[in-house]
Design an enzyme around this catalytic site. Structure first.
Site, PDB file in Angstrom:
ATOM      1  CB  ALA A  56      -0.786   0.031   1.273  1.00 53.36           C
ATOM      2  CG  ASP A  57      -0.145   4.322  -2.957  1.00 52.62           C
ATOM      3  OD1 ASP A  57      -0.968   4.372  -2.371  1.00 52.62           O
ATOM      4  OD2 ASP A  57      -0.100   4.353  -4.285  1.00 52.62           O
TER       5      ASP A  57
END
Length: 87
Positions: A45-46
């Site tokens: 996940a960014d």
């Protein structure tokens, strides 16, 4: 703190809802979502995905999660702990 969406939910109920959110948001099999799963590392996940996940938690559980608290939520278990502690 009373929040209608999370009021009186057991830890297991909170975990179940968070598993569903993660499965849908990050397109993973709900069976693979465990409390030790790292949101950033295991789900790749960014920062934008994490922010969207936190906003979804706020909506589902009718909770307010500060930026500081959001940064400390690194695993599924930490998200569950936060919601349970602040319902």
């Amino acid at each position: 703190m009373e929040n209608g969406g999370a009021k009186d939910l057991s830890r297991e109920e909170v975990l179940g809802k968070i598993k569903t959110i993660i499965a849908e948001h990050f397109e993973v099999d709900e069976d693979k979502v465990t409390e030790s799963l790292s949101i950033k590392d295991d789900l790749q996940a960014d920062s934008i995905s994490i922010m969207e996940f936190v906003l979804e938690l706020e909506d589902v559980f009718e909770a307010e999660i500060s930026d500081e608290a959001a940064e400390s939520i690194e695993t599924v278990g930490a998200a569950v702990d936060y919601i349970v502690a602040n319902q």
